[in-house]
Design a protein around this motif. Sequence first.
Motif, PDB file in Angstrom:
ATOM      1  N   THR A  55       0.832  -1.186   0.000  1.00 34.19           N
ATOM      2  CA  THR A  55       0.000   0.000   0.000  1.00 34.19           C
ATOM      3  C   THR A  55       0.877   1.250   0.000  1.00 34.19           C
ATOM      4  OG1 THR A  55      -0.105   0.069   2.401  1.00 34.19           O
ATOM      5  CG2 THR A  55      -1.795  -1.221   1.279  1.00 34.19           C
ATOM      6  N   LYS A  56       0.251   2.425  -0.076  1.00 28.75           N
ATOM      7  CA  LYS A  56       1.005   3.676  -0.071  1.00 28.75           C
ATOM      8  C   LYS A  56       1.752   3.879   1.237  1.00 28.75           C
ATOM      9  CE  LYS A  56      -1.845   6.320  -3.228  1.00 28.75           C
ATOM     10  NZ  LYS A  56      -2.734   7.491  -3.361  1.00 28.75           N
ATOM     11  N   ASN A  57       1.176   3.389   2.328  1.00 28.78           N
ATOM     12  CA  ASN A  57       1.809   3.556   3.639  1.00 28.78           C
ATOM     13  C   ASN A  57       2.864   2.504   3.934  1.00 28.78           C
ATOM     14  OD1 ASN A  57       0.239   5.781   4.235  1.00 28.78           O
ATOM     15  ND2 ASN A  57      -1.423   4.518   5.031  1.00 28.78           N
ATOM     16  N   GLY A  58       3.078   1.559   3.003  1.00 31.80           N
ATOM     17  CA  GLY A  58       4.106   0.548   3.194  1.00 31.80           C
ATOM     18  C   GLY A  58       3.621  -0.730   3.838  1.00 31.80           C
ATOM     19  N   LYS A  59       2.299  -0.859   4.043  1.00 31.00           N
ATOM     20  CA  LYS A  59       1.769  -2.113   4.585  1.00 31.00           C
ATOM     21  C   LYS A  59       1.661  -3.132   3.457  1.00 31.00           C
ATOM     22  CE  LYS A  59      -1.173  -0.252   8.243  1.00 31.00           C
ATOM     23  NZ  LYS A  59      -2.562  -0.192   8.722  1.00 31.00           N
ATOM     24  N   PHE A  60       1.729  -4.402   3.831  1.00 29.22           N
ATOM     25  CA  PHE A  60       1.609  -5.474   2.849  1.00 29.22           C
ATOM     26  C   PHE A  60       0.196  -6.030   2.896  1.00 29.22           C
ATOM     27  CE2 PHE A  60       6.144  -5.240   3.387  1.00 29.22           C
ATOM     28  CZ  PHE A  60       6.610  -5.444   2.106  1.00 29.22           C
ATOM     29  N   LYS A  61      -0.519  -5.859   1.790  1.00 27.43           N
ATOM     30  CA  LYS A  61      -1.895  -6.313   1.699  1.00 27.43           C
ATOM     31  C   LYS A  61      -1.900  -7.749   1.201  1.00 27.43           C
ATOM     32  CE  LYS A  61      -4.582  -4.380  -1.369  1.00 27.43           C
ATOM     33  NZ  LYS A  61      -5.444  -3.448  -2.104  1.00 27.43           N
ATOM     34  N   ARG A  62      -2.797  -8.562   1.729  1.00 26.25           N
ATOM     35  CA  ARG A  62      -2.885  -9.965   1.343  1.00 26.25           C
ATOM     36  C   ARG A  62      -4.341 -10.367   1.203  1.00 26.25           C
ATOM     37  NH1 ARG A  62      -5.176 -12.352   5.459  1.00 26.25           N
ATOM     38  NH2 ARG A  62      -4.727 -11.685   7.570  1.00 26.25           N
ATOM     39  N   GLY A  63      -4.570 -11.469   0.533  1.00 30.03           N
ATOM     40  CA  GLY A  63      -5.912 -12.004   0.394  1.00 30.03           C
ATOM     41  C   GLY A  63      -6.237 -12.966   1.519  1.00 30.03           C
ATOM     42  N   HIS A  64      -7.502 -13.271   1.655  1.00 27.67           N
ATOM     43  CA  HIS A  64      -7.932 -14.219   2.683  1.00 27.67           C
ATOM     44  C   HIS A  64      -7.993 -15.627   2.104  1.00 27.67           C
ATOM     45  CE1 HIS A  64      -9.009 -11.554   5.986  1.00 27.67           C
ATOM     46  NE2 HIS A  64      -9.482 -10.704   5.087  1.00 27.67           N
ATOM     47  N   VAL A  65      -7.823 -16.601   2.968  1.00 24.75           N
ATOM     48  CA  VAL A  65      -7.971 -17.992   2.545  1.00 24.75           C
ATOM     49  C   VAL A  65      -9.437 -18.397   2.679  1.00 24.75           C
ATOM     50  CG1 VAL A  65      -5.630 -18.626   3.191  1.00 24.75           C
ATOM     51  CG2 VAL A  65      -7.463 -18.883   4.838  1.00 24.75           C
ATOM     52  N   LEU A  96       9.043 -10.105   4.204  1.00 25.59           N
ATOM     53  CA  LEU A  96       8.403  -9.704   2.959  1.00 25.59           C
ATOM     54  C   LEU A  96       9.204  -8.634   2.235  1.00 25.59           C
ATOM     55  CD1 LEU A  96       4.672  -9.686   4.005  1.00 25.59           C
ATOM     56  CD2 LEU A  96       5.706 -11.093   2.252  1.00 25.59           C
ATOM     57  N   LYS A  97       9.881  -7.770   2.984  1.00 27.40           N
ATOM     58  CA  LYS A  97      10.706  -6.749   2.350  1.00 27.40           C
ATOM     59  C   LYS A  97      11.898  -7.375   1.634  1.00 27.40           C
ATOM     60  CE  LYS A  97       9.484  -2.768   5.094  1.00 27.40           C
ATOM     61  NZ  LYS A  97       9.886  -1.811   6.120  1.00 27.40           N
ATOM     62  N   ARG A  98      12.386  -8.492   2.161  1.00 23.39           N
ATOM     63  CA  ARG A  98      13.466  -9.211   1.468  1.00 23.39           C
ATOM     64  C   ARG A  98      12.949  -9.915   0.213  1.00 23.39           C
ATOM     65  NH1 ARG A  98      15.213 -10.702   6.576  1.00 23.39           N
ATOM     66  NH2 ARG A  98      14.285 -12.756   6.396  1.00 23.39           N
ATOM     67  N   LEU A  99      11.724 -10.464   0.297  1.00 22.17           N
ATOM     68  CA  LEU A  99      11.184 -11.193  -0.836  1.00 22.17           C
ATOM     69  C   LEU A  99      10.729 -10.257  -1.958  1.00 22.17           C
ATOM     70  CD1 LEU A  99       9.005 -13.843   1.030  1.00 22.17           C
ATOM     71  CD2 LEU A  99      11.184 -14.232  -0.077  1.00 22.17           C
ATOM     72  N   LEU A 100      10.304  -9.046  -1.606  1.00 23.52           N
ATOM     73  CA  LEU A 100       9.824  -8.080  -2.595  1.00 23.52           C
ATOM     74  C   LEU A 100      10.677  -6.816  -2.516  1.00 23.52           C
ATOM     75  CD1 LEU A 100       6.050  -8.504  -1.732  1.00 23.52           C
ATOM     76  CD2 LEU A 100       7.219  -9.467  -3.710  1.00 23.52           C
ATOM     77  N   PRO A 101      11.910  -6.851  -3.009  1.00 26.31           N
ATOM     78  CA  PRO A 101      12.816  -5.736  -2.803  1.00 26.31           C
ATOM     79  C   PRO A 101      12.456  -4.462  -3.568  1.00 26.31           C
ATOM     80  CG  PRO A 101      13.829  -7.361  -4.207  1.00 26.31           C
ATOM     81  CD  PRO A 101      12.548  -7.941  -3.742  1.00 26.31           C
ATOM     82  N   TYR A 102      11.736  -4.567  -4.688  1.00 25.20           N
ATOM     83  CA  TYR A 102      11.481  -3.390  -5.515  1.00 25.20           C
ATOM     84  C   TYR A 102      10.042  -2.908  -5.454  1.00 25.20           C
ATOM     85  CZ  TYR A 102      15.975  -4.841  -7.185  1.00 25.20           C
ATOM     86  OH  TYR A 102      17.298  -5.199  -7.239  1.00 25.20           O
ATOM     87  N   LYS A 103       9.315  -3.311  -4.439  1.00 28.96           N
ATOM     88  CA  LYS A 103       7.910  -2.888  -4.306  1.00 28.96           C
ATOM     89  C   LYS A 103       7.805  -1.759  -3.326  1.00 28.96           C
ATOM     90  CE  LYS A 103       5.451  -6.125  -6.599  1.00 28.96           C
ATOM     91  NZ  LYS A 103       4.210  -6.044  -7.262  1.00 28.96           N
TER      92      LYS A 103
END
Length: 67
Positions: free
Chosen positions: A17-27, A60-67
């Motif tokens: 998100t714009k604030n740097g949170k990682f959004k995910r879907g529900h199972v 997650l920041k390691r897995l998605l370095p350019y997001k």
Amino acid sequence: MPKIKTHSGAKKRFSVTKNGKFKRGHVGKRHLLNGHGKTTKLKRHLRKEGFADSTNVAQLKRLLPYK
């Protein structure tokens, strides 16, 4: 320094998100949604967006370095 590769499984499951949170879907939102399966209350709560837990943000920041 070489470029870091983005984890292809993580990029399909998380967005930033714009604030740097990682959004995910529900199972549990793929099938058995009508009739016998899930209550209306459960399906309503699954509609709302979920966020990754704060304990997983560093990974997650390691897995998605350019997001």
